[in-house]
Design an enzyme around this catalytic site. Sequence first.
Site, short mmCIF file in Angstrom:
data_model
loop_
_atom_site.label_atom_id
_atom_site.label_comp_id
_atom_site.label_asym_id
_atom_site.label_seq_id
_atom_site.Cartn_x
_atom_site.Cartn_y
_atom_site.Cartn_z
N TYR A 1 0.47 -1.38 -0.02
CA TYR A 1 0.01 -0.12 0.16
C TYR A 1 0.79 1.14 -0.16
O TYR A 1 0.30 2.17 -0.52
CB TYR A 1 -1.12 0.19 1.16
CG TYR A 1 -2.43 -0.85 0.94
CD1 TYR A 1 -3.15 -0.45 -0.16
CD2 TYR A 1 -2.84 -1.96 1.61
CE1 TYR A 1 -4.10 -1.24 -0.75
CE2 TYR A 1 -3.75 -2.62 1.22
CZ TYR A 1 -4.55 -2.17 -0.03
OH TYR A 1 -5.72 -2.94 -0.30
N GLU B 1 3.12 -30.85 16.07
CA GLU B 1 2.20 -30.15 15.10
C GLU B 1 1.10 -29.54 15.46
O GLU B 1 0.85 -28.49 14.97
CB GLU B 1 1.95 -31.32 14.01
CG GLU B 1 1.27 -30.85 12.92
CD GLU B 1 0.55 -31.95 12.01
OE1 GLU B 1 1.08 -32.97 11.83
OE2 GLU B 1 -0.18 -31.58 11.23
N ASP C 1 1.48 -35.78 12.99
CA ASP C 1 0.56 -36.76 12.58
C ASP C 1 1.16 -37.83 11.55
O ASP C 1 2.52 -37.34 10.91
CB ASP C 1 -0.67 -36.07 11.64
CG ASP C 1 -1.70 -35.51 12.42
OD1 ASP C 1 -1.69 -35.74 13.52
OD2 ASP C 1 -2.43 -34.71 11.68
#
Lengths: 512, 365
Positions: free
Chosen positions: B95, B195, B246
């Site tokens: 911006y 995780e 996982d």
Amino acid sequence: MAENIFGGFKEYSVAEFFKKNRQMLGFSGKIRSLTTIVHEYMTNSLDACGEAGIHPEIEVWVEELEKNDRYKVKVRDNGPGIPEKILGKALGMMLAGTKFHRYVQQRGQQGIGAAGCTMYSLITTGQPVSVVSKHQGKKISCKLGIDFKGNKPVLTEVVREECPLEEHGLEVEGVFADTKYEKSAYGVGEYLKRTAIVNPHARIVFNSPEGDKFVYPKSIEDLPEKAEEVKPHPLGIGANDLLDIAKASKEYTKLSAMLQNEFTRISLNKVKELRELVPEVNLDMKPSKLSWDDAEKLVVGFKKIKWIAPATDSVIPIGKEQIEKSLRNILNPEVIYVTNRPPKIYRGGIPFVVEVGIAYGGDINKEGKGGVVMRFANRAPLLFDAGGCAITQTVKNVEWKRYEIRKFDEDPIAILVNLASVHVPYTSAGKQSISGEDDVEEEIRNALMEAGRHVQKHLSGRRREKEKSTKKKAIMRYVGQISGDMAELAGNKAEKEEIKVGLQKMIEERFE
Amino acid sequence: MGEKETIEKLEDLGKSMIKQVKKRESPTFETPLRSRGNIEYDKSVGFLRLGAKKEERKFLNVAQAKTFMQTVAVANKTKKFLKEGLHTSIRGLYYQLKFSLGENLDESLFEEQTESNALIEDLEVAMGIKREDLHLTTDRKGVVAGNMIVKDTFAGEETTIDCSKQGRSGWMIPSDVDNGMEFVDVKADYVLVVEKDALWQRLNEDRFWKKEKCILITPKGQASRGTRRLLRRLADKGLPVYVFTDCDAWGWYIYWTIKTGSMTLAYLGRDFSIPEARFLGVTMADIDEFEFLKKLTIKAKPIDIKRAEEMLSYPWINVHPEWVKELKRVVRDKRKIEQDALQGKRLTFVGEYIRKKIKGKEWLP
């Protein structure tokens, strides 16, 4: 062919035959009729000047007498004029022209000449044509009509005068009904413009019915080479041609002798070969006894024999420089390319030359239409029957986009194609379009592509120039911003102007 | 890298360009190629990095002119941030630079944020500066608990943070852990990366980090730049780093990104990778060891299989027979196990599991 047909219609008057078969002779449709009339006179004038070695100066007047029907046409040239004794024959006798049975590359292969115009005038208005001829110090003025029954010219109101030797030329004026003048691709104006393009050695002036005067000045000094008469090649003729030659060759007792003497490349050995190939035709008969059936058989036999190709020097192109000059004069384009290609052979025995000129840009599509195709056969403009013409088809089949021509029909491009040959393969007796001979089409395509490549070179060069300047603009617009940032980044705001000027200079140099 | 040094580097870039202009040469900017063809795994150091292929950009090349101008603008803008001592996000930078070029030009310096994002990466690579050093912040992600005291100098104030006194929430890892951050005291034997936030909360409630003397971190999925930098700094202090995810392609991908870096951020190199990291689990082999897990596997999705196959093709992964075995099993069985499944037996089993693995050195490289 025409002679035979006339022969078969002897019980009718020639005029009647003419009325029924006028389309065959180029008199079909009002517009085409008017163009054909001008064409016949123009052709005679150009040919006469050519034979006499004179730079043609021809002026044409077309005046409207009755809207969209009746016109007065006047053509005046500076040719040698016509002596009185053959004046009537030349302008008032059908099929009396000097061109019949001559195998020479000539314009006047269409129509039936000026006598046809005289006849058209008589049939449509009942009026004879007015003629003024100045020939070797003698001036003759007269009205010229035709006695249809005897196919004989009728001269009335004859006035004979003396005139200076250096004054010479022919002026013919006639009134023709069932005609129409139009300012279109088929009209007299376009016909004369195109005639001027391929006859840059001539000065042509056209006074139109609207009162405009179009002057096409002479743009080259050299007169075109004179076409030489050549003997036909066996592969270049049809049965009717063979019959015509046989009828005209009274000096031979045997057909075999006629073949050897009247044709090129027919040797004793070839005659032997022919005897074996076509045993049913007696080559020892008198030429005048040749029947249509036998002629056809011989022509089929010719096609089975391996011939030496004919000499190609009988074909006379307009010439690269000549076309370039006249295209420049008349179309004022931005770029011109004209091919200069050696003669080729079609149907195994007929020499021909294709010349292609492409003109691009400039004044070409001033009137808002691009993709102009100007067809010529032996310097005569072909205005009609464009759709079925091999030239038109070949031009259409070229992928013009590959040559930087985006939209062929809209881009300012004019293409000239001239097919020069002793035997132009017309599609029909109207002789306004070229038939699709493979060899001819291929040569036209190659010539178009050659010219296309040169035009493309020019156009892509121009496009690159344009791109360069847009590139320059594209970079230039960033100079202000980057100069400020660069100076600030380096920690020296004061250097902004110096960087800016430096960058601008570099861009100017690189993208000039 | 210190702020002063960064500013100097940026100024040098500007100066060298000006020198080129004065020599009547096009200003150039050289940056290593970030395309796949230039990404290589360096065996000797154990992480992904960019190869030798470089690209030279020239302002006087029409195709590169705008990008070139934008690069200089980004460099100049970040130099201003540094001088002013202010930080902003890459969106904030966008911006700041989204303005019209003026002079009646219907064109902005930047139209899309993606344009400036790419240029920030270019600058990072070309100059060997991290975006954090350019005062560009990234989204924060990742939470820490453990015996660690950090001194944070920010916005003109100094704050001391004790990561063992953050209650249930933990300390959120900032986007920049280098500039103005000082590790005053770290009392731990190892670092444990978990995780999922849920498991981190489980272990935090168990006070696992206190009992085990470890730094407990969750990246909450893929590790952010800040988290990876923190891990790097802790590893540099000699702490072993264990990762617990996982048992599926995504979890393993998180591990490998921490360990070797990722393809997309290969240009970051050593600063953002921890080659010495070890993988604790969950593994397919755990099913054989813990009977209860057998019933708790779930069906693998096609994307899991696809990623497993991809990983099998990576030379830095397939050199490890343990990993090849694991990945092939996923491809064969098409099953996966979530780390949450370890709570299936009883909630505190997770801690037991980790302890057992570390003690028995049951990890994967």
